[in-house]
Design a protein around this motif. Sequence first.
Motif, short mmCIF file in Angstrom:
data_model
loop_
_atom_site.label_atom_id
_atom_site.label_comp_id
_atom_site.label_asym_id
_atom_site.label_seq_id
_atom_site.Cartn_x
_atom_site.Cartn_y
_atom_site.Cartn_z
N LEU A 131 0.82 -1.21 0.00
CA LEU A 131 0.00 0.00 0.00
C LEU A 131 0.85 1.26 0.00
CD1 LEU A 131 -2.79 -1.06 2.52
CD2 LEU A 131 -3.14 -0.51 0.11
N VAL A 132 1.92 1.27 0.78
CA VAL A 132 2.72 2.49 0.89
C VAL A 132 3.74 2.64 -0.23
CG1 VAL A 132 2.44 2.69 3.39
CG2 VAL A 132 4.31 1.33 2.48
N SER A 133 3.92 1.60 -1.05
CA SER A 133 4.94 1.67 -2.11
C SER A 133 4.36 1.68 -3.52
CB SER A 133 5.91 0.49 -1.98
OG SER A 133 5.24 -0.74 -2.10
N VAL A 134 3.04 1.67 -3.65
CA VAL A 134 2.44 1.52 -4.98
C VAL A 134 2.32 2.84 -5.73
CG1 VAL A 134 0.01 1.82 -4.32
CG2 VAL A 134 0.60 0.28 -6.22
N LEU A 135 2.30 3.97 -5.04
CA LEU A 135 2.04 5.26 -5.71
C LEU A 135 3.01 5.57 -6.85
CD1 LEU A 135 0.85 7.89 -3.07
CD2 LEU A 135 -0.46 6.65 -4.77
N PRO A 136 4.32 5.29 -6.74
CA PRO A 136 5.21 5.58 -7.87
C PRO A 136 4.84 4.84 -9.15
CG PRO A 136 6.49 5.27 -5.88
CD PRO A 136 5.09 4.86 -5.56
N GLN A 137 4.04 3.78 -9.05
CA GLN A 137 3.59 3.06 -10.24
C GLN A 137 2.30 3.64 -10.80
OE1 GLN A 137 3.69 -0.99 -8.33
NE2 GLN A 137 4.92 -1.50 -10.11
N LEU A 138 1.68 4.57 -10.08
CA LEU A 138 0.37 5.09 -10.48
C LEU A 138 0.45 6.49 -11.08
CD1 LEU A 138 -1.68 4.01 -7.33
CD2 LEU A 138 -1.54 2.82 -9.52
N VAL A 139 1.47 7.27 -10.71
CA VAL A 139 1.57 8.65 -11.18
C VAL A 139 3.02 8.93 -11.58
CG1 VAL A 139 -0.32 9.48 -9.72
CG2 VAL A 139 2.02 9.55 -8.85
N PRO A 140 3.24 9.95 -12.46
CA PRO A 140 4.61 10.38 -12.75
C PRO A 140 5.28 10.90 -11.49
CG PRO A 140 3.06 11.30 -14.34
CD PRO A 140 2.24 10.69 -13.25
N ARG A 141 6.59 10.85 -11.46
CA ARG A 141 7.32 11.22 -10.25
C ARG A 141 7.05 12.65 -9.79
NH1 ARG A 141 12.56 8.46 -8.09
NH2 ARG A 141 11.94 6.31 -8.41
N HIS A 142 6.85 13.57 -10.74
CA HIS A 142 6.63 14.95 -10.32
C HIS A 142 5.25 15.15 -9.70
CE1 HIS A 142 4.84 14.88 -14.39
NE2 HIS A 142 4.05 15.84 -13.94
N GLN A 143 4.40 14.12 -9.75
CA GLN A 143 3.08 14.21 -9.13
C GLN A 143 3.01 13.44 -7.80
OE1 GLN A 143 0.05 12.95 -11.90
NE2 GLN A 143 0.54 14.55 -13.38
N LEU A 144 4.14 12.97 -7.30
CA LEU A 144 4.10 12.17 -6.08
C LEU A 144 3.62 12.98 -4.87
CD1 LEU A 144 7.27 9.89 -6.31
CD2 LEU A 144 4.88 9.17 -6.17
N GLN A 145 4.06 14.24 -4.75
CA GLN A 145 3.59 15.02 -3.60
C GLN A 145 2.08 15.21 -3.61
OE1 GLN A 145 5.74 18.49 -2.26
NE2 GLN A 145 3.90 19.44 -1.43
N PRO A 146 1.47 15.73 -4.70
CA PRO A 146 0.02 15.88 -4.67
C PRO A 146 -0.71 14.55 -4.52
CG PRO A 146 0.89 16.39 -6.86
CD PRO A 146 2.05 16.32 -5.93
N ALA A 147 -0.17 13.47 -5.08
CA ALA A 147 -0.83 12.16 -4.93
C ALA A 147 -0.84 11.74 -3.47
CB ALA A 147 -0.11 11.12 -5.79
#
Length: 420
Positions: A127-143
Motif C-alpha cells: 500500500l505504501v509503495s504503490v504510488l510511484p507506479q500510479l503517477v509520474p514522479r513529479h506528481q508524487l507530492q500531490p498524490a
Amino acid sequence: MKWSESFAPMRERNFRWYFLSRTVNMTGGAMAAVALAFAVLEVSSSPSALGTVLAAHSIPMVVFLLAGGVIADRFGRKLVIQVSNVASGLSQLAIAGLVLGGHAQLWQIVVLSAVNGVVMAVSFPALVSVLPQLVPRHQLQPANVLMAMVRNSLTIVGPSVAGLLVVTAGAGWALAVDGISYLVAALLLLRVTLPPPSRQEKSSVVTDLREGWTYFRSTTWLWAVVLAFCLICAIHQGGYFTLGPVLAKQGDIGESGWGLILSAEAVGLLVTTLVMLRVSLQRPLFWGMIGTAAYGLPLIALGADGHLVTVVVASFLAGVGIEVFGLGWNLAMQENVPEDMLSRAFSYDAFGSFMAVPIGQLVAGPLALAFGIERVILVAGIALMAVALLTLLSRAVRDLPRVSTVEPATTTPAGAPGTA
C-alpha cells in the motif's frame, strides 16, 4: 503549486481507480476500531478482553511485516492489495456474522483478529509503495497529499459515524460495513493496470530479506530515521496513549476533554494536507523531523500544564507536524529507493518503528507509579523532541533533496541518494 497541479494525479486513470478503492476501504476502516471494541464488549466485559484482541492483531502484524515486503516486491503490489482486501473483508464479515448471530466467543474474535493482523502485515508494504507506479514522479507530492486528505477527513468523522451505527444497529452491522468495504475496494482495483514486477529472477525469501537488509543498513538516512522512530513510537505510545487517558481521567480534562484532544490532532492533520496541496515540500526529512519534534508538545503540555486549552493547541500543532513528516517520509522513500526494493524498504521501516512499541506500553505504568505520572509524561515529551532533533545531526537526513524529476534508480545500494 497551482490548484491544477495539486489535482493533476486525478487525470491519471490508474490513480483515480486506486484513489476510489482506497477511499471506500478507508471509510470502512475508520469505523472498524470503534465497532470492534464494542463487539468485544458484547462478548466479554473483562477489562483484559479488548487488550487480548488488540494484541492478537498487532503481534502477528509486526512478526510478518518483513515477509510482506518480500511478497509485494516479488508478486506485484496490485495483486497483494487485492488478495489482502478479500481476506480482510471475509475475516471481518466472519466476526460480524458471529456477533450478529449471538454466537461469538472471545477466542473466535482473537483468531480472526490475528488473521487480520497477518493480512495487514502483508498488505502494508504494498500500500505504501504503490504510488510511484500510479503517477509520474513529479506528481508524487500531490498524490500523497490527496490520499492523506481522505484519510485524515475520515479520521475525524469515521469514529462518530461508527458510534452512531453501533448505537442504532449494533456493533455487528458496523463490522459488516467494514467487511463489505474491503470487498468493494478489491473490485475497484480490477480497473487498475500495472506492469508486472520488475523482479523476474527466482531467489529465496531469505535472499530477498538479506538484500533488503543490505540496502537498509547501507542507506544512512533510512536507518537513522527508523532508529529514531523506534524510540519515538515507544515513547509516544507509552507516554501519550497509555498514560494520557489515565491523567485525563484523574485530572480536570476528563474523558470528553481527551476526545477533544485527539480530535484537535486530527484537525491539524487535515489542515496540513490542505496547505501541502499548494506548498512544495523541499528537504523532506529536514522538515519532517522538525515536524516530528512537535509530536512531543502534547506530552509536555500534559505533564507541565494540564489545562485542556493548552493541550488541545499542542495537539493541533502535533497533528500539523506529524503530517509534514508523513508526507516528507513518503516522498523520501518513493523518490530515492529503487522501485524493486521499495516494498522491502517500507517493511524494514515499519518493523523497526513498531518493534519497541510494546516495551513503551509495558514500562509506562511502572515508571508512573515510581516517579509520578505527570513527571513521566513531561520527561517523555522532552525525550521525544530530543530524539527527533538529534536525528538532524546526520547530514544524510537533513540534506536529503527532492528528486522528483529523476528517473527511478537502479538497485545499487552504494549509489542510491543519501546512502553511506
